[in-house]
Each structure stands twice: as C-alpha cells, then as structure tokens.
Design a protein around this motif. Structure first.
Motif, PDB file in Angstrom:
ATOM      1  N   ALA A   1       2.023   1.713  -3.405  1.00  0.00           N
ATOM      2  CA  ALA A   1       0.996   2.296  -4.273  1.00  0.00           C
ATOM      3  C   ALA A   1       0.897   3.797  -4.035  1.00  0.00           C
ATOM      4  CB  ALA A   1      -0.341   1.622  -4.010  1.00  0.00           C
ATOM      5  N   LYS A   2       1.008   4.171  -2.757  1.00  0.00           N
ATOM      6  CA  LYS A   2       0.968   5.596  -2.434  1.00  0.00           C
ATOM      7  C   LYS A   2       2.135   6.309  -3.093  1.00  0.00           C
ATOM      8  CE  LYS A   2      -1.373   5.482   2.012  1.00  0.00           C
ATOM      9  NZ  LYS A   2      -1.064   5.263   3.417  1.00  0.00           N
TER      10      LYS A   2
ATOM     11  N   ILE B   1      -6.392   3.121  -4.416  1.00  0.00           N
ATOM     12  CA  ILE B   1      -5.680   2.341  -3.397  1.00  0.00           C
ATOM     13  C   ILE B   1      -6.671   1.565  -2.561  1.00  0.00           C
ATOM     14  CG2 ILE B   1      -4.248   2.512  -1.333  1.00  0.00           C
ATOM     15  CD1 ILE B   1      -2.917   4.931  -2.545  1.00  0.00           C
TER      16      ILE B   1
ATOM     17  N   VAL C   1       0.843  -1.196   0.000  1.00  0.00           N
ATOM     18  CA  VAL C   1       0.000   0.000   0.000  1.00  0.00           C
ATOM     19  C   VAL C   1       0.882   1.251   0.000  1.00  0.00           C
ATOM     20  CG1 VAL C   1      -1.787   1.260   1.214  1.00  0.00           C
ATOM     21  CG2 VAL C   1      -1.845  -1.222   1.162  1.00  0.00           C
TER      22      VAL C   1
END
Lengths: 378, 450
Positions: free
Chosen positions: A275-276, A285, A272
């Motif tokens: 992805a950020k 997300i 995550v």
C-alpha cells in the motif's frame, strides 16, 4: 490483558466460499456444544466457590453454635423462664435450637445443602444475606449487589474506558512515531505495570491527601453529602480523582506498549508495504490496512474490558474506602456472609461466560478459518 | 541460545543492567538478613512485647530524617541504676529501715524534646514495699518534685501521662516542661530544650533487711535507627530486613511452581492428546471463572494464613492460566518435528520424550514470563497482608504496610512507615519487571525487530 489480544491477532484474512446450509448446521452444532461446555464451566466454578465459602460444611457447625448461643442467652435472660428448673430450661433451649436449625435447613446433610445452594445460585435466586444489609435496610442479596454496583461501575468505567481509548489512540500515535523520545519513555515505563493499582493509590493518597491536602483520603462524597446536585457531583468528582488515576496509571503504559507493538507487527506486513508503494496516504493505510485487520482483537479486548468493569477492585476499593462491590465482597468474606460471596461470584461468572460465548459465536460467524463443528467435508 | 551470548545481550539493555543491580542488591540483603538474624530470632523479636521493645520509642522516625531538617532529632536515652557507674548510697536509719539514694545523670544535647519519659522502678523486699521520692534537677539548678510512691517488684512511673505532675507544671506536657528552657515556655514562644546535664535523683527508703531498689530512666527519642519504630515500639528494620528473603522466596517459588507445572502439563497434554487436551481446555475455562483473589481471601479468613499454604494455593490456581494454551500450541509444533519422530522410532518412552526432548526445546520461552511473574506474586503477598491476611507469625513488607495503614499512618503523618516497605516492594517489582521485559525482547525476536 492485551497479550490475549495479541495471540488472537491473526484473524482477518479473505473469506473462503462455503455453502450456506452446511455452515448453518455446523454453527448450530457448535453453539450447542459451546453452551453446554460453558454452562458446565459455570456449574463447576460456582460449586467450588460454594464449597470453599462454606468451609466444606464446617461453617454449618459454626452457624449452629451461633444459634445455640443466641437462643441460650435469650432464654436464660428471659424473666419468664426464671421459674424453670435448669434441666427443663435446657430442654426448652434444645427444642428452640432444633426448630431454628430446621427452619434454616441446617439439619440436612451438607451435600444436599450445597446442591441447593448451587441450584439457587445458578437460577440467580440469590436469597438473603446473613449479616450484611443494604443501606435501605434490606437483607436481599440482589438488592445489596444492585446498591453497590453503581459505585463500582462509576469508578471502573471511568478508569477503564478512558484507559482503553487512550491506550489505542496513544498506541496508534506512537506506532507512527516509533523510535521517538515519547516512544522510548513509554517503553521505559511499561514495566511499572508490575505495581498494582492499590499500591499506586497509597502513594497518591500520601502525596495529594496527606502532604498537600488538596484531595480527600477516601470515600465517595463529602460527609455530609452536599444537598444540591451540582455540589454533589463536584464532591463525587473530587473523590474520584485519586482512585481513577491509580487504576489508570497502573496499566496505561503497558496497554499503550502492547497495542503499539501489536500495531507495529501489523504495519510490517507485506500488504502494508504494498500500500505504501502504491502511494496511499498514511491515514488511508492506517484505516484500511492496519486498523481493519486488527479490529477483532480490539473488539475482544473491549468486550473483556466491559466485563471486568463489573468486578470491583477489592483492595483498591478498600484502600480508598470506596463503597463498591469489591469492598463489600471483602466485608462479606470477613464476616462469613456466604450468600453475598456466592451471589457476587455467580454474577461475575455468568457475565464472563456470556461474553466468551458471544465472542465465540461472532468469531464463528465472521471467520471461516475458525473451524466449528469438528469434521470438514473435503 | 548459549548462556554467555544471551547474558551479553541482556547486558546491552541499560534498563536490564539497572534491574539486575536491584535484584542483586535485594538478594545480598536477603542473604545478609538470614545470616545475621536467624529465623526464630526474627520471629521472637517481631512478636515480642515490652520485654524486648520496652526501651524503644513509639512511632519514631528513622534517624536519617534529621539530616533533611538540619536538626539533631532526639534519640533514646536510657540510664539504669544497675549500671556500675552509678553509686548507691545506703544509710541505716533503724534496725530495718535504710535509705537507698542514687542519681541517674544524663546529658541532653538534642534540639527537640523526647517523645515520652518513663521511669521503671524495681524493688526486692520481704514484707513492706520500699518507698521512693523522685526529684528532677535541671542544668540551671531548678528542682521538680516528680512524686512519691511505694515500689512493687516491677513498677512503671509514666512521667509523660501523669496528670498530677502535668497540673503542677502549669499543664505543659511533662516531657516538655521538664526539659525546656524556662524562657521559651513563656506565652508566645516556642518551647526549646535547655541543653546540659540533668539528674534524676531518687531518694529511696527500704523497710526490710536486704531490700533493694533499682530504677531505669528512659527518655524516648523521636528518631530511631535506620527505619524507625512502629506503634508497638518495634524496630521496623527487623520486618523490612526479614521481608526481603520472604518476598523473594515467595515470588520465586510461586513463579517457578506455577510456570513449571503449567509447562509440564501443557507438554504432557499435547503429547498424549485426545481427552487430555480437551480436559486442559475445560480446566482453563473453569479457572477463568474462578475468582482467584476472592478464593485466596476466603482461604485466609476461613482456613489458614500460613504463607506457605497460601503459596501452594497460589500455585494450584495459577496452573491453568491462559498461558497453558500458548505452550500447548508450541508443543504441538514441536511434537511434529523429525527428532521427536526419531526418538519415538528408537523406542524412547513417552515420559522420556516429553521431559527430555520436548520440554527443553521450548524452555527458553519460559524465562521471560517467569521473571515477569515474580513481581506479581511479591505484590500478591503484600495485597493479602494489606487486607489483614498476612502470615500471623512472619514479619513481611506487606504486614508493615498493613500495620501502618490500620493505624492511620497517612493521617497522622508517619510517612516513613508507609514509604519504607512501599519503596522496597516497588524496587523488587520494578527490578524483576525491567529484566523480564528485556528478556522478553531477547527471546521473542519478533519484538526485537521493532
């Protein structure tokens, strides 16, 4: 409830490559193994219930004395039997009692009878109630259960489904705004789940029915029920507000809290963060990296929510005089109506086990890490 | 984790401090109760009838209710002729006959009327029962003839429900008519009590030598004590007080019993492995199929309602809950640790390894779940009691709630009857739950980060 989901939470990770025929035989073996195990579970669970509900056979003695009392009273009051000598009358009564006990199979040993009860229950041959009858006047346990079911389903479906979705979306919302005042309030209120729903119900009745007279004390519709459909539905809704709110308030904060924690754990995973860093929108997300891996536990939770819908809340329904399965079960227990008790238990047991079984199979199909069929070839 | 550190951490949660204060308060109340009202005494009083509760009002609200309404709610007034302050006048009329006159005085200063008035008459006699005439004198000098009666060994004259008297008083309820200001009884006005000194004059006539007459006037109040009274005139505070140690003991023992047995079985199962593990798995599944509450209700109705038997069954049904799997997986990790291998190597026995080395290692995990379990058992007892399956002997919070509910307290407006046990239950529930949540965060570091 949601804690079960938490423990099952680490499921979705990339799949390994497996040869198909191997998987098929493994899964088949697994299915057979699970179905045997789960069926044994139901058999033992139901048999224990049969034993307890019959007081380990003692209830038969009570039944026989009830029969004797009933027949004795009827025959000695019958003017046709006036002329009989007392000893002859007693003999006649004994004969009648014998016929009646034989008709009800009460002369057999309890062990045999309990096995009969068990096979009847397992084949869903629920038989006839001893005291309770349905509103249409039938003694068929099946009909009694079917008649009470809509009331319970209406109540618990409204409460639990709204609870489930509000909890999940509320939790997603809070996990985005973690640390905000709303978040803090939910955390602070989470321990209130220690207070059972019926207990909250008493307070709601006190406030809204006793003091303010705005909502009814209990029951399902006004008496007499409104003749037109619109009025009926309105009256039904009015009666549903308090029990549904009680069920809802009881678990909404803890449910939001648990899901929120769960989502937060998942949103602190490395992928995550990655992805950020890639600059994806928070919406993407959430959908792709948080919701997707948490889907299996959400589905599990939803399946269990669906099962527990069938199970009436005994005390809540009693407190609100709601004519559902829970209240009927309590009535049945109070007057020793064993067929109704066992019928109710076996129904829930089957539903529960069937769902567990389905979930097991789905997991086995979806997730290669759930090792099925025991040994793995190197 | 060392005790002081962990306590310090616990105290850093404001909610936990609040919960600890509640728990501390409840424990103090429980200790106080057990010391001041012994167990047998509590049971004797709670199960007592008129001999204990005869002079108590029926369904009286707690006295502190008056503070909110600003009125002085009437409390119970008892005037007994056996009191030394009351002089009896006896005059011999003939050889056997004698008068026995006395006055029962009282001062009425309340803003409301009594809920009920009774006169209890007692007589000692040989052959003929004494006679008594009752006259009610008001502060402004009016007299009411209440009636004449022959008095047996123990008689009761229920003034409030005496039809003849009510008819004489223009069908106004006697407990109002006898105490009201006559002006306020006129049509359209609300009756108000006339404050001042009242007298109940009893003119007795005895027919045997050594015959005696006694009377006790009871003006039942509308308020009583800290907690009020119930439909059987019992002081609810007895049950509320004794409910505290029972609720705490039940919750604590059930939580300890079920967590510890679950924990121990998980440890043994993971150590010995093999069919043990499989058996635990199967038993857990059977347990999820078994309807716990249904079984408890069946046991309550069919077998026994003894709270300690129920406690035992709660523990047995709680052993194979889902947490056993969680513990098992933890133990399976511990089992592989080097220090266990070392213990095995130097020849420690199986049981020693399980109980002395494996269990203490993950015991801290138990604490939060144990504390959060307590309120659920406290409420379980209340749930059973609300269904009418409370212990037949012991007074508990749940039984007060059940009494209130089955007597329609909410319909009739006796809110205190429901609110008092409910608030206590809620305090106990919240106190433990709040502390449990804080403990969970302390012992479960993953939750703490968030």
């Amino acid at each position: 409830m949601a804690s079960e989901a938490l423990s099952g939470g680490t499921i979705a990770k990339p799949r390994g490559r497996i040869r198909v025929p191997d998987t098929l035989s493994r899964i088949l073996k697994y299915v057979i193994y699970r179905s045997v195990a789960l069926f044994a579970t139901v058999v033992i669970g139901v048999y224990l219930t049969v034993l307890i509900a019959n007081m380990g056979g003692y209830l038969d003695q009570i039944r026989i004395s009830q029969i004797r009392e009933g027949i004795g009273a009827a025959m000695s009051l019958d003017p046709a039997n006036r002329a009989l000598a007392p000893s002859e009358l007693r003999q006649r009564i004994d004969e009648e009692v014998l016929i009646e006990t034989q008709r009800l199979n009460l002369d057999q040993p309890f062990f045999l009878r309990s096995v009969n009860y068990l096979t009847d229950a397992l084949t869903l041959n629920l038989g006839r109630a001893e005291h309770i009858s349905s509103d249409s006047g039938s003694r068929q346990v099946r009909l009694i259960l079917v008649e009470r079911m809509p009331a319970t389903l209406l109540l618990s479906a409204t409460a639990n489904l709204s609870l489930f979705f509000i909890a999940i979306f509320g939790a997603l919302f809070l996990s985005r705004r973690y640390g905000s005042w709303l978040d803090r309030i939910v955390i602070a209120l989470a321990p209130t789940s220690a207070i059972p729903a019926w207990f909250i119900g008493i307070f709601l009745i006190l406030i809204f029915a006793s003091v303010f007279h705005v909502l009814p004390f209990g029951g399902m519709v006004d008496a007499p029920p409104p003749p037109d459909l619109g009025g009926y539905i309105l009256s039904l809704l009015k009666h549903m507000v308090l029990p549904v709110s009680a069920l809802f308030l009881h678990s909404v904060f803890i449910a939001i809290f648990n899901w929120r924690t769960f989502f937060l754990i998942y949103s602190s995973e490395d992928y995550v963060e990655m992805a950020k860093a890639k600059g994806l929108t928070s919406r993407t997300i959430e959908q792709r990296y948080i919701l997707r891996p948490t889907l299996p536990p959400i589905v599990t939770q939803f399946a269990f929510t669906l099962i527990y819908l069938w199970q009436g809340a005994i005390i809540l329904e009693t407190v609100f005089a709601w004519p559902g399965l829970g209240r009927m079960l309590y009535q049945a227990i109070s007057i020793f109506d064993v067929p109704v008790i066992v019928g109710n238990v076996v129904l829930i047991a089957y539903l529960l086990v069937a769902t567990v079984f389905l979930l097991d199979i789905i997991y086995a199909l979806l997730d290669p890490r759930v090792k099925v069929g025991g040994e793995r070839k190197a | 984790m060392k005790m002081p550190v962990f306590l310090k951490e616990l105290l850093s949660y404001r909610s936990a401090v609040f919960g600890l204060l509640i728990i501390g308060g409840l424990i103090a109340l429980a200790v106080y109760t057990v010391i001041t009202i012994p167990y047998d005494e509590a049971i004797r009083r709670w199960r007592g009838g008129e001999e204990i509760w005869g002079d108590y009002p029926r369904n009286a609200v707690p006295q502190w209710f008056g503070v909110f309404s600003g009125e002085s709610l009437p409390t119970t007034i008892v005037v007994n002729s056996k009191d030394s302050a009351i002089q009896k006048k006896a005059q011999t009329v003939s050889a056997d006959m004698a008068t026995a006159d006395f006055i029962l005085p009282f001062e009425y200063t309340f803003d409301g009327f009594p809920s009920e008035i009774n006169v209890f008459l007692q007589a000692q006699y040989d052959k003929r029962k004494p006679q008594a005439t009752l006259i009610w004198k008001t502060p402004d000098g009016r007299d009411f003839q209440l009636g004449d009666m022959t008095v047996g060994a123990a008689d009761r004259f229920a003034i409030s429900i005496d039809q003849r008297l009510a008819r004489k008083l223009n069908d106004v309820r006697p407990e109002i008519a006898l105490l009201a200001d006559p002006e306020s009884l006129k049509p359209g006005a609300t009756p108000k009590p006339l404050k001042g000194k009242y007298q109940l004059v009893i003119e007795g006539l005895t027919f045997d030598k050594g015959s005696n007459l006694d009377a006790k006037l009871v003006l039942y109040g509308q308020a009583h004590g800290v907690a009020g009274t119930d439909h059987r005139r019992r002081d609810i505070s007895v049950a509320l007080l004794w409910g505290t140690p029972i609720a705490l003991a039940f919750g604590f023992l059930a939580a300890v019993g079920s967590t510890l047995t679950t924990f121990a079985i998980a440890a043994i199962g993971s150590w010995f492995g093999g069919w043990w593990g499989a058996a635990i798995q199967r038993l857990t599944e059977i347990n999820t199929v078994l309807p716990t509450l249904t079984i408890l209700i069946m046991i309550g109705i069919f077998y026994t309602r003894n709270i300690w038997v129920i406690l035992g069954i709660v523990i047995v049904l709680g052993i194979f809950n889902l947490s056993i799997k969680v513990y098992r997986s933890m133990f399976l990790q511990v089992k592989e640790m080097p220090y266990i291998e070392a213990a095995h190597a130097y020849g420690a026995s199986n049981l020693r390894i399980v109980f002395q080395y494996m269990m203490p290692k993950i015991a801290p995990v138990l604490i939060p779940s144990f504390v959060t379990l307590i309120p659920s058992f406290v409420f379980l007892e209340a749930s059973l009691a609300v269904l009418g399956l409370g212990d037949p002997v012991l007074p508990t919070w749940g039984k007060v709630l059940n009494d209130a509910y089955s007597n329609g307290a909410l319909y009739k407006g006796y809110y205190y009857w429901v609110i008092e046990p409910a608030v206590l239950l809620m305090l106990a529930g919240l106190g433990f739950a709040v502390v449990g949540f804080a403990l969970d965060r302390i012992f479960n570091p993953r939750l703490r980060e968030i």
